[in-house]
Design a protein around this motif. Structure first.
Motif, PDB file in Angstrom:
ATOM      1  N   GLY A   1       0.715  -1.231  -0.174  1.00 15.87           N
ATOM      2  CA  GLY A   1      -0.060  -0.035   0.123  1.00 15.87           C
ATOM      3  C   GLY A   1       0.841   1.285   0.000  1.00 15.87           C
ATOM      4  N   PRO A   2       0.622   1.973   0.949  1.00 13.89           N
ATOM      5  CA  PRO A   2       1.155   3.286   1.045  1.00 13.89           C
ATOM      6  C   PRO A   2       2.777   3.484   1.431  1.00 13.89           C
ATOM      7  CG  PRO A   2      -0.035   3.202   2.916  1.00 13.89           C
ATOM      8  CD  PRO A   2      -0.310   2.165   1.959  1.00 13.89           C
ATOM      9  N   HIS A   3       3.181   2.071   1.661  1.00 10.38           N
ATOM     10  CA  HIS A   3       4.567   1.895   2.052  1.00 10.38           C
ATOM     11  C   HIS A   3       5.737   1.543   1.060  1.00 10.38           C
ATOM     12  CE1 HIS A   3       4.151   0.575   6.454  1.00 10.38           C
ATOM     13  NE2 HIS A   3       3.467   1.630   6.398  1.00 10.38           N
ATOM     14  N   PHE A   4       4.939   1.253  -0.375  1.00  8.73           N
ATOM     15  CA  PHE A   4       5.756   1.381  -1.566  1.00  8.73           C
ATOM     16  C   PHE A   4       6.388   2.491  -1.693  1.00  8.73           C
ATOM     17  CE2 PHE A   4       2.968  -2.600  -2.681  1.00  8.73           C
ATOM     18  CZ  PHE A   4       3.997  -3.363  -2.794  1.00  8.73           C
ATOM     19  N   PRO A   5       7.710   2.476  -2.127  1.00  8.86           N
ATOM     20  CA  PRO A   5       8.482   3.782  -2.447  1.00  8.86           C
ATOM     21  C   PRO A   5       8.106   4.246  -3.896  1.00  8.86           C
ATOM     22  CG  PRO A   5       9.886   1.836  -2.457  1.00  8.86           C
ATOM     23  CD  PRO A   5       8.923   1.407  -2.133  1.00  8.86           C
TER      24      PRO A   5
ATOM     25  N   THR B   1      18.917   6.536 -10.398  1.00  2.85           N
ATOM     26  CA  THR B   1      17.546   6.515  -9.880  1.00  2.85           C
ATOM     27  C   THR B   1      17.328   6.596  -8.539  1.00  2.85           C
ATOM     28  OG1 THR B   1      17.204   4.483 -11.548  1.00  2.85           O
ATOM     29  CG2 THR B   1      15.720   4.541  -9.584  1.00  2.85           C
ATOM     30  N   LEU B   2      16.287   7.414  -8.024  1.00  2.00           N
ATOM     31  CA  LEU B   2      15.975   7.978  -6.669  1.00  2.00           C
ATOM     32  C   LEU B   2      14.651   7.020  -6.224  1.00  2.00           C
ATOM     33  CD1 LEU B   2      16.469   9.968  -4.365  1.00  2.00           C
ATOM     34  CD2 LEU B   2      15.361  11.607  -5.886  1.00  2.00           C
ATOM     35  N   HIS B   3      14.858   6.632  -5.151  1.00  2.00           N
ATOM     36  CA  HIS B   3      13.617   6.096  -4.473  1.00  2.00           C
ATOM     37  C   HIS B   3      13.257   6.723  -3.211  1.00  2.00           C
ATOM     38  CE1 HIS B   3      15.071   2.603  -6.931  1.00  2.00           C
ATOM     39  NE2 HIS B   3      13.806   2.077  -6.868  1.00  2.00           N
ATOM     40  N   VAL B   4      12.306   7.329  -2.842  1.00  2.00           N
ATOM     41  CA  VAL B   4      11.855   7.867  -1.661  1.00  2.00           C
ATOM     42  C   VAL B   4      10.342   7.644  -1.367  1.00  2.00           C
ATOM     43  CG1 VAL B   4      13.071   9.960  -2.249  1.00  2.00           C
ATOM     44  CG2 VAL B   4      10.651   9.910  -3.444  1.00  2.00           C
ATOM     45  N   SER B   5       9.978   7.861  -0.217  1.00  2.00           N
ATOM     46  CA  SER B   5       8.557   7.545   0.285  1.00  2.00           C
ATOM     47  C   SER B   5       7.723   8.188  -0.582  1.00  2.00           C
ATOM     48  CB  SER B   5       8.436   7.789   1.758  1.00  2.00           C
ATOM     49  OG  SER B   5       8.769   9.079   1.973  1.00  2.00           O
ATOM     50  N   ARG B   6       6.341   8.006  -0.429  1.00  2.00           N
ATOM     51  CA  ARG B   6       5.453   8.517  -1.483  1.00  2.00           C
ATOM     52  C   ARG B   6       5.184  10.143  -1.064  1.00  2.00           C
ATOM     53  NH1 ARG B   6       0.695   6.762  -2.551  1.00  2.00           N
ATOM     54  NH2 ARG B   6      -0.813   8.435  -1.687  1.00  2.00           N
ATOM     55  N   GLN B   7       5.345  10.495   0.452  1.00  2.00           N
ATOM     56  CA  GLN B   7       5.088  11.611   0.763  1.00  2.00           C
ATOM     57  C   GLN B   7       6.118  12.579   0.536  1.00  2.00           C
ATOM     58  OE1 GLN B   7       2.293  12.848   1.071  1.00  2.00           O
ATOM     59  NE2 GLN B   7       0.865  11.094   1.525  1.00  2.00           N
TER      60      GLN B   7
ATOM     61  N   GLY C   1       3.170   8.971 -12.776  1.00  2.00           N
ATOM     62  CA  GLY C   1       2.372   8.851 -14.169  1.00  2.00           C
ATOM     63  C   GLY C   1       3.255   9.921 -14.981  1.00  2.00           C
ATOM     64  N   LEU C   2       4.132  10.800 -14.603  1.00  2.00           N
ATOM     65  CA  LEU C   2       4.857  11.507 -15.335  1.00  2.00           C
ATOM     66  C   LEU C   2       5.917  10.413 -15.940  1.00  2.00           C
ATOM     67  CD1 LEU C   2       5.437  14.835 -13.513  1.00  2.00           C
ATOM     68  CD2 LEU C   2       4.136  14.442 -15.601  1.00  2.00           C
ATOM     69  N   PRO C   3       6.763  10.644 -17.175  1.00  2.00           N
ATOM     70  CA  PRO C   3       7.645   9.521 -17.611  1.00  2.00           C
ATOM     71  C   PRO C   3       8.673   9.280 -16.554  1.00  2.00           C
ATOM     72  CG  PRO C   3       6.979  11.180 -19.470  1.00  2.00           C
ATOM     73  CD  PRO C   3       6.305  11.723 -17.965  1.00  2.00           C
ATOM     74  N   GLY C   4       8.774   8.191 -16.403  1.00  2.00           N
ATOM     75  CA  GLY C   4       9.892   7.739 -15.482  1.00  2.00           C
ATOM     76  C   GLY C   4       9.790   7.802 -14.103  1.00  2.00           C
ATOM     77  N   VAL C   5       8.424   8.055 -13.788  1.00  2.00           N
ATOM     78  CA  VAL C   5       8.128   8.346 -12.045  1.00  2.00           C
ATOM     79  C   VAL C   5       6.980   7.135 -11.935  1.00  2.00           C
ATOM     80  CG1 VAL C   5       7.350   9.817 -10.439  1.00  2.00           C
ATOM     81  CG2 VAL C   5       8.561  10.413 -12.103  1.00  2.00           C
ATOM     82  N   THR C   6       7.341   6.222 -11.030  1.00  2.00           N
ATOM     83  CA  THR C   6       6.512   4.873 -10.834  1.00  2.00           C
ATOM     84  C   THR C   6       6.659   4.797  -9.604  1.00  2.00           C
ATOM     85  OG1 THR C   6       8.123   3.499 -11.234  1.00  2.00           O
ATOM     86  CG2 THR C   6       6.929   4.177 -13.433  1.00  2.00           C
ATOM     87  N   VAL C   7       5.490   4.026  -8.905  1.00  2.00           N
ATOM     88  CA  VAL C   7       5.644   3.159  -7.751  1.00  2.00           C
ATOM     89  C   VAL C   7       6.387   1.946  -7.961  1.00  2.00           C
ATOM     90  CG1 VAL C   7       4.169   2.164  -5.800  1.00  2.00           C
ATOM     91  CG2 VAL C   7       3.328   4.144  -7.052  1.00  2.00           C
TER      92      VAL C   7
END
Length: 384
Positions: A225-229, A245-251, A279-285
């Motif tokens: 759920g909301p824990h996926f980066p 590639t940068l991984h961050v929390s959703r908030q 949804g922008l190119p290259g930005v995904t869950v």
């Protein structure tokens, strides 16, 4: 623990506390006299495949009265004859606390983790809106609530009906505002993985050059759920942003710079939550992970630092982040920054409200504009 925390909305049901001012041998108005209203045949089960209850996570915060009328000033009591204690859900209109009871319950998970039995704290407002609360201590039931994404809860039987009320300080869960372990933070001596930073180390900031790390914390969690980066691919924010590639929390918020930001927000630079950019190119869950460790750190002020080369915020101690941090972490921070206990932290950039962030991302996508426009705006600006 915190007085703002996440709850799960279960639905609207008959009141579990019909009579105000019940008198028990040991206390006044301590009985949820109609707790059996939630015990049905077949047993009530909420959620399920295709409709998991984790999607009903909401934020509980004190209303104008909060728990001030409770027996100990630290609980929402069950006597509405004495005072109407109020709370808000997701910052909405005030709701009046009515009653609470504890139930033996069975929870299931969406990922196939074996079901768990817990004693579930359930409370209602006077309109019958019914919620599952987190525990008031880090016990086995709380661990079960956080073990994996919750699919359903089955209410099996009443475990307890006589309480002075619901404790106002409770565990927090389901929220992070952080960098994923391994993120490279720019320092005067080069790029350093965030997990290797220590209080006293210097990091490079956009506005104030080298600044000292004052506090750093971390937390591991299963991914659901909301824990996926959120995964931000190289160049997804603009030319060379980020470099890796940068991984961050959703908030967690990254900086945007554009003429569109200036038109929409009155400032050419703003901070936007990573999940608003999905949804922008290259930005995904990033749903490929099963576990993640999140790290966050603070300087003397809210700063914009360089994470994998991209400008991104340090920990901003707002209501959202306070709600997701442990009591121990908050006590450490308030010992360093006592002024933050009773006043908001100034932000390094404009932080638009959520729906405007989403609209901004939609307009960037429609106009095929980068999140970070290097050509049209100065590369560094001062805080507004």
């Amino acid at each position: 623990m915190a007085t703002t925390f996440n709850v799960i909305f279960l639905g609207n049901f008959a009141s579990i506390d019909l009579v105000e001012g019940d008198r028990a041998p040991s206390s006044n108005n301590s009985i949820a006299d109609n707790a059996n209203a939630l015990i049905t045949t077949p047993r009530m089960e909420l959620g399920g495949p295709g409709n998991p209850i984790w999607k009903s996570i909401q934020e509980f915060s004190p209303g104008s009265t909060g728990s001030s009328g409770g027996v100990s000033n630290n609980s929402y009591d069950m006597d509405n004859n004495a005072v109407n204690e109020t709370f808000r859900i997701d910052g909405g209109t005030e709701q009046t606390f009515d009653g609470t009871a504890v139930y033996n319950a069975t929870i299931t998970y969406t990922d196939g983790t074996p079901p768990a039995t817990i004693t579930a704290v359930i409370f209602q407002d006077t309109a019958g809106n019914t919620y599952l609360a987190p525990e008031f201590s880090a016990n086995a039931d709380q661990a079960a609530l956080e073990a994996a994404p919750l699919q359903s809860i089955r209410i099996d039987s009443v475990a307890g009906t006589e309480y002075s009320g619901m404790t106002a300080d409770r565990q927090t869960f389901f929220g992070f505002v952080c960098f994923v372990e391994g993120t490279l933070i720019r320092t005067p001596g080069g790029e350093v993985p965030v997990e290797l930073l220590q209080p006293g180390d210097l990091v490079m900031t956009v506005d104030h050059g080298p600044q000292m790390v004052r506090w750093i914390g971390h937390r591991g969690t299963p991914c659901f759920g909301p824990h996926f980066p959120v995964r931000i691919a190289p160049g997804a924010l603009g030319e060379g942003q980020p470099k890796q590639t940068l991984h961050v929390s959703r908030q967690h918020r990254v900086m945007t710079r554009s003429r569109l930001a200036e038109r929409m927000f009155g400032s050419p630079e703003a901070l936007v939550a990573a999940h608003r950019l999905v949804g922008l190119p290259g930005v995904t869950v990033d749903r490929d992970r099963t576990h993640v460790t999140y790290w966050h750190f603070m300087c003397d002020r809210h700063e914009v630092v360089f994470a994998n080369g991209a400008p991104s915020e340090t920990l901003f101690l707002g209501q959202e982040s306070r709600a997701t941090m442990s009591g121990d972490a908050l006590r450490e921070i308030f010992a360093l920054f006592p002024e933050l206990e009773h006043r908001p932290m100034p932000s390094a950039r404009t932080i638009p409200v959520g729906r405007r962030q989403s609209r901004y991302a939609e307009r960037l996508a429609a106009n095929r504009k980068p999140v970070l426009d290097r050509l049209s705006m100065p590369q560094v600006s001062r805080p507004h």
